[in-house]
Design a protein around this motif. Structure first.
Motif, PDB file in Angstrom:
ATOM      1  N   ALA A   1      30.905 -58.222  74.878  1.00 50.00           N
ATOM      2  CA  ALA A   1      31.399 -56.852  74.709  1.00 50.00           C
ATOM      3  C   ALA A   1      31.742 -56.224  76.059  1.00 50.00           C
ATOM      4  CB  ALA A   1      30.359 -56.013  73.977  1.00 50.00           C
ATOM      5  N   ASP A   2      31.033 -56.626  77.108  1.00 48.36           N
ATOM      6  CA  ASP A   2      31.284 -56.081  78.442  1.00 48.36           C
ATOM      7  C   ASP A   2      32.366 -56.845  79.208  1.00 48.36           C
ATOM      8  OD1 ASP A   2      29.297 -54.202  78.037  1.00 48.36           O
ATOM      9  OD2 ASP A   2      27.731 -55.443  78.939  1.00 48.36           O
ATOM     10  N   PHE A   3      32.818 -57.970  78.652  1.00 48.34           N
ATOM     11  CA  PHE A   3      33.816 -58.784  79.337  1.00 48.34           C
ATOM     12  C   PHE A   3      35.189 -58.143  79.158  1.00 48.34           C
ATOM     13  CE2 PHE A   3      36.292 -62.623  80.312  1.00 48.34           C
ATOM     14  CZ  PHE A   3      35.552 -63.155  81.366  1.00 48.34           C
ATOM     15  N   PRO A   4      36.009 -58.016  80.218  1.00 47.53           N
ATOM     16  CA  PRO A   4      37.210 -57.182  80.134  1.00 47.53           C
ATOM     17  C   PRO A   4      38.424 -57.812  79.458  1.00 47.53           C
ATOM     18  CG  PRO A   4      37.010 -58.087  82.338  1.00 47.53           C
ATOM     19  CD  PRO A   4      35.773 -58.503  81.590  1.00 47.53           C
ATOM     20  N   THR A   5      38.449 -59.137  79.292  1.00 46.53           N
ATOM     21  CA  THR A   5      39.662 -59.763  78.783  1.00 46.53           C
ATOM     22  C   THR A   5      39.372 -60.667  77.597  1.00 46.53           C
ATOM     23  OG1 THR A   5      39.473 -61.610  80.329  1.00 46.53           O
ATOM     24  CG2 THR A   5      40.783 -59.719  81.039  1.00 46.53           C
ATOM     25  N   ARG A   6      40.451 -60.965  76.862  1.00 44.04           N
ATOM     26  CA  ARG A   6      40.411 -61.921  75.767  1.00 44.04           C
ATOM     27  C   ARG A   6      41.637 -62.830  75.901  1.00 44.04           C
ATOM     28  NH1 ARG A   6      36.309 -59.817  75.830  1.00 44.04           N
ATOM     29  NH2 ARG A   6      35.064 -58.875  74.174  1.00 44.04           N
ATOM     30  N   THR A   7      41.597 -63.956  75.210  1.00 42.20           N
ATOM     31  CA  THR A   7      42.746 -64.854  75.163  1.00 42.20           C
ATOM     32  C   THR A   7      43.307 -64.842  73.750  1.00 42.20           C
ATOM     33  OG1 THR A   7      41.841 -66.281  76.891  1.00 42.20           O
ATOM     34  CG2 THR A   7      43.540 -67.229  75.463  1.00 42.20           C
ATOM     35  N   VAL A   8      44.632 -64.756  73.653  1.00 42.79           N
ATOM     36  CA  VAL A   8      45.309 -64.860  72.362  1.00 42.79           C
ATOM     37  C   VAL A   8      46.030 -66.198  72.317  1.00 42.79           C
ATOM     38  CG1 VAL A   8      47.023 -63.861  70.801  1.00 42.79           C
ATOM     39  CG2 VAL A   8      45.625 -62.373  72.232  1.00 42.79           C
ATOM     40  N   ARG A   9      45.748 -66.971  71.283  1.00 46.60           N
ATOM     41  CA  ARG A   9      46.408 -68.264  71.079  1.00 46.60           C
ATOM     42  C   ARG A   9      47.415 -68.100  69.947  1.00 46.60           C
ATOM     43  NH1 ARG A   9      43.941 -73.698  71.743  1.00 46.60           N
ATOM     44  NH2 ARG A   9      45.427 -75.203  70.898  1.00 46.60           N
ATOM     45  N   VAL A  10      48.689 -68.378  70.237  1.00 43.98           N
ATOM     46  CA  VAL A  10      49.738 -68.200  69.231  1.00 43.98           C
ATOM     47  C   VAL A  10      50.683 -69.400  69.232  1.00 43.98           C
ATOM     48  CG1 VAL A  10      49.712 -65.675  69.278  1.00 43.98           C
ATOM     49  CG2 VAL A  10      51.190 -66.918  70.857  1.00 43.98           C
ATOM     50  N   GLY A  11      51.306 -69.615  68.121  1.00 49.32           N
ATOM     51  CA  GLY A  11      52.276 -70.698  68.006  1.00 49.32           C
ATOM     52  C   GLY A  11      53.059 -70.567  66.702  1.00 49.32           C
ATOM     53  N   PRO A  12      54.218 -71.227  66.620  1.00 48.36           N
ATOM     54  CA  PRO A  12      54.770 -72.174  67.597  1.00 48.36           C
ATOM     55  C   PRO A  12      55.447 -71.480  68.776  1.00 48.36           C
ATOM     56  CG  PRO A  12      56.267 -71.959  65.753  1.00 48.36           C
ATOM     57  CD  PRO A  12      55.072 -71.127  65.405  1.00 48.36           C
ATOM     58  N   ASP A  13      55.702 -72.249  69.813  1.00 52.87           N
ATOM     59  CA  ASP A  13      56.343 -71.730  71.015  1.00 52.87           C
ATOM     60  C   ASP A  13      57.833 -71.556  70.747  1.00 52.87           C
ATOM     61  OD1 ASP A  13      57.279 -71.076  73.488  1.00 52.87           O
ATOM     62  OD2 ASP A  13      56.637 -72.921  74.496  1.00 52.87           O
ATOM     63  N   LEU A  14      58.235 -70.327  70.379  1.00 50.13           N
ATOM     64  CA  LEU A  14      59.632 -69.995  70.109  1.00 50.13           C
ATOM     65  C   LEU A  14      60.055 -68.822  70.987  1.00 50.13           C
ATOM     66  CD1 LEU A  14      59.581 -70.185  66.200  1.00 50.13           C
ATOM     67  CD2 LEU A  14      60.503 -71.882  67.800  1.00 50.13           C
ATOM     68  N   PRO A  15      61.319 -68.752  71.383  1.00 53.86           N
ATOM     69  CA  PRO A  15      61.782 -67.660  72.246  1.00 53.86           C
ATOM     70  C   PRO A  15      61.471 -66.281  71.671  1.00 53.86           C
ATOM     71  CG  PRO A  15      63.438 -69.377  72.138  1.00 53.86           C
ATOM     72  CD  PRO A  15      62.390 -69.754  71.152  1.00 53.86           C
ATOM     73  N   ALA A  16      61.635 -66.110  70.353  1.00 53.54           N
ATOM     74  CA  ALA A  16      61.390 -64.794  69.758  1.00 53.54           C
ATOM     75  C   ALA A  16      59.924 -64.384  69.890  1.00 53.54           C
ATOM     76  CB  ALA A  16      61.802 -64.807  68.282  1.00 53.54           C
ATOM     77  N   LEU A  17      59.020 -65.368  69.826  1.00 55.22           N
ATOM     78  CA  LEU A  17      57.592 -65.067  69.968  1.00 55.22           C
ATOM     79  C   LEU A  17      57.274 -64.681  71.412  1.00 55.22           C
ATOM     80  CD1 LEU A  17      54.841 -64.954  68.589  1.00 55.22           C
ATOM     81  CD2 LEU A  17      54.543 -67.373  69.148  1.00 55.22           C
TER      82      LEU A  17
ATOM     83  N   VAL B   1      54.236 -61.758  63.441  1.00 54.07           N
ATOM     84  CA  VAL B   1      54.616 -62.226  62.102  1.00 54.07           C
ATOM     85  C   VAL B   1      56.026 -61.780  61.756  1.00 54.07           C
ATOM     86  CG1 VAL B   1      54.130 -61.939  59.646  1.00 54.07           C
ATOM     87  CG2 VAL B   1      52.262 -62.410  61.233  1.00 54.07           C
ATOM     88  N   ALA B   2      56.395 -60.579  62.175  1.00 52.53           N
ATOM     89  CA  ALA B   2      57.742 -60.067  61.884  1.00 52.53           C
ATOM     90  C   ALA B   2      58.815 -60.821  62.661  1.00 52.53           C
ATOM     91  CB  ALA B   2      57.809 -58.573  62.204  1.00 52.53           C
ATOM     92  N   ALA B   3      58.425 -61.433  63.784  1.00 49.32           N
ATOM     93  CA  ALA B   3      59.415 -62.071  64.644  1.00 49.32           C
ATOM     94  C   ALA B   3      59.649 -63.537  64.329  1.00 49.32           C
ATOM     95  CB  ALA B   3      58.981 -61.936  66.114  1.00 49.32           C
ATOM     96  N   VAL B   4      58.613 -64.263  63.946  1.00 51.68           N
ATOM     97  CA  VAL B   4      58.724 -65.714  63.759  1.00 51.68           C
ATOM     98  C   VAL B   4      57.842 -66.153  62.589  1.00 51.68           C
ATOM     99  CG1 VAL B   4      59.131 -66.126  66.221  1.00 51.68           C
ATOM    100  CG2 VAL B   4      56.795 -66.247  65.325  1.00 51.68           C
ATOM    101  N   PRO B   5      58.134 -67.346  62.022  1.00 52.25           N
ATOM    102  CA  PRO B   5      57.206 -67.924  61.030  1.00 52.25           C
ATOM    103  C   PRO B   5      55.952 -68.420  61.742  1.00 52.25           C
ATOM    104  CG  PRO B   5      59.006 -69.431  61.474  1.00 52.25           C
ATOM    105  CD  PRO B   5      59.340 -68.168  62.200  1.00 52.25           C
ATOM    106  N   LEU B   6      54.986 -67.553  61.870  1.00 50.56           N
ATOM    107  CA  LEU B   6      53.810 -67.804  62.692  1.00 50.56           C
ATOM    108  C   LEU B   6      52.905 -68.878  62.071  1.00 50.56           C
ATOM    109  CD1 LEU B   6      52.843 -66.446  65.366  1.00 50.56           C
ATOM    110  CD2 LEU B   6      51.278 -65.088  63.970  1.00 50.56           C
ATOM    111  N   GLU B   7      52.455 -69.807  62.888  1.00 48.58           N
ATOM    112  CA  GLU B   7      51.527 -70.844  62.434  1.00 48.58           C
ATOM    113  C   GLU B   7      50.112 -70.629  62.978  1.00 48.58           C
ATOM    114  OE1 GLU B   7      53.177 -74.545  63.650  1.00 48.58           O
ATOM    115  OE2 GLU B   7      54.913 -74.415  62.310  1.00 48.58           O
ATOM    116  N   THR B   8      50.012 -70.043  64.177  1.00 48.60           N
ATOM    117  CA  THR B   8      48.706 -69.841  64.817  1.00 48.60           C
ATOM    118  C   THR B   8      48.645 -68.451  65.411  1.00 48.60           C
ATOM    119  OG1 THR B   8      48.621 -72.180  65.427  1.00 48.60           O
ATOM    120  CG2 THR B   8      47.090 -70.706  66.559  1.00 48.60           C
ATOM    121  N   PHE B   9      47.538 -67.763  65.174  1.00 46.80           N
ATOM    122  CA  PHE B   9      47.241 -66.513  65.870  1.00 46.80           C
ATOM    123  C   PHE B   9      45.721 -66.405  65.916  1.00 46.80           C
ATOM    124  CE2 PHE B   9      46.356 -62.144  66.717  1.00 46.80           C
ATOM    125  CZ  PHE B   9      47.413 -61.678  67.483  1.00 46.80           C
TER     126      PHE B   9
END
Length: 301
Positions: free
Chosen positions: A218-234, A272-280
């Motif tokens: 809770a005190d840690f300042p950052t998080r990592t977001v994992r998303v895919g697939p790797d598309l320009p719109a994403l 989700v609005a930008a690409v057919p998201l597989e990972t978030f």
């Protein structure tokens, strides 16, 4: 509860421990983390009465730790403390007698731990004839044969292969279920992240972080977001919101570093609005991440 209140200890001009305060609830598993030379072993040895503190107090269940209280403790040092010429069962039972067990009770307890650790077939072998991993199991049995109220484990996984390390972890879990209070230090954070309920990270003899993993996160300042697939719109979705360039995961997903205060729901809807998201996936910081931030780049575990 095991309580350390403003404990300090110096060796000549070296201040090894500086005003450390800890509270370890009875029956819990507590992780003590820090780089080499941080003061972990000194803290453990003060709890055990090997070193007297220069200042502050240490108590177990509101009692100062004298020789009678100390006999109810167990200790697994980082260095081997076994007698190579003694046979395994004889050695474990001997340590039980040192802690006050009658001979037959010590022998029965030795047999129980030999079986639990899977080394009963070595009972009549000399300890010096065993592998390093099996010697560590013998040392573990010797530390717990008298059913200690408090068990201090200093680097219990040091030099062990994964199978033997898992055997020691199983022993820690069993003791926790039985109500033993455990305090352990380790550089193998991936092994103790799930085993411990709370952690203290120290460096240069000072407490740098203290609490449960959830409170530390809770005190840690950052998080990592994992998303895919790797598309320009994403990539555009994240670039428009000021995210730095991502890293690439081994499977091709994108890894974005972001503030813990990010609105992840809004970010997911935009993706989700930008690409057919597989990972978030929102990835919480690991204990290793928290350790690195608390200790800083000058010290490596």
């Amino acid at each position: 509860m095991l309580v350390l209140d403003r404990v300090r200890r110096s060796f000549g001009s070296l201040a090894a421990v500086r005003d450390v305060s800890l509270r370890v609830p009875a029956g819990s598993v507590f992780g003590l983390l820090g780089p080499n030379g941080a003061g972990k072993t000194t803290i453990m040895r003060m709890i055990l009465g090997i070193y007297p503190p220069d200042g502050g107090t240490i108590a177990w269940r509101d009692q100062a730790i004298d020789s009678d209280v100390r006999r109810r403790f167990g200790y697994l040092p980082e260095e081997r403390g076994l007698y190579g010429s003694l046979r395994v069962r004889e050695q474990i039972a001997y340590f039980g007698e040192l802690h006050g067990l009658a001979r037959r009770a010590a022998q029965r307890a030795a047999d129980e731990w030999l079986a639990l650790l899977g080394i009963e077939h070595y009972a009549r072998r000399k300890t010096s004839e065993l592998s390093k991993g099996n010697q560590q199991k013998v040392q573990m049995a010797a530390a717990v044969v008298h059913a200690p109220e408090v068990l201090i484990l200093d680097e219990p996984f040091s030099g062990l292969d994964p199978q033997n390390a898992e055997a020691i972890l199983d022993c820690i879990r069993l003791l926790a279920k039985r109500g033993t209070t455990l305090l352990l230090s380790s550089h193998q954070m991936w092994q103790i992240e799930d085993a411990c309920e709370s952690f203290c990270i120290i460096s240069a003899g000072e407490v740098r972080a203290l609490g449960s993993l959830s409170s530390l996160r809770a005190d840690f300042p950052t998080r990592t977001v994992r998303v895919g697939p790797d598309l320009p719109a994403l990539r555009t979705v994240f670039a428009e919101r000021g995210f730095p360039e991502p890293r690439r995961a081994n499977d091709g997903d994108l890894l974005y570093l972001t503030s813990a205060e990010t609105d992840f729901g809004a970010l997911l809807r935009a993706a989700v609005a930008a690409v057919p998201l597989e990972t978030f996936e929102r990835i919480e910081p690991s204990l290793g991440d928290i350790y690195s931030r608390a200790v800083g780049p000058q010290a490596v575990a």
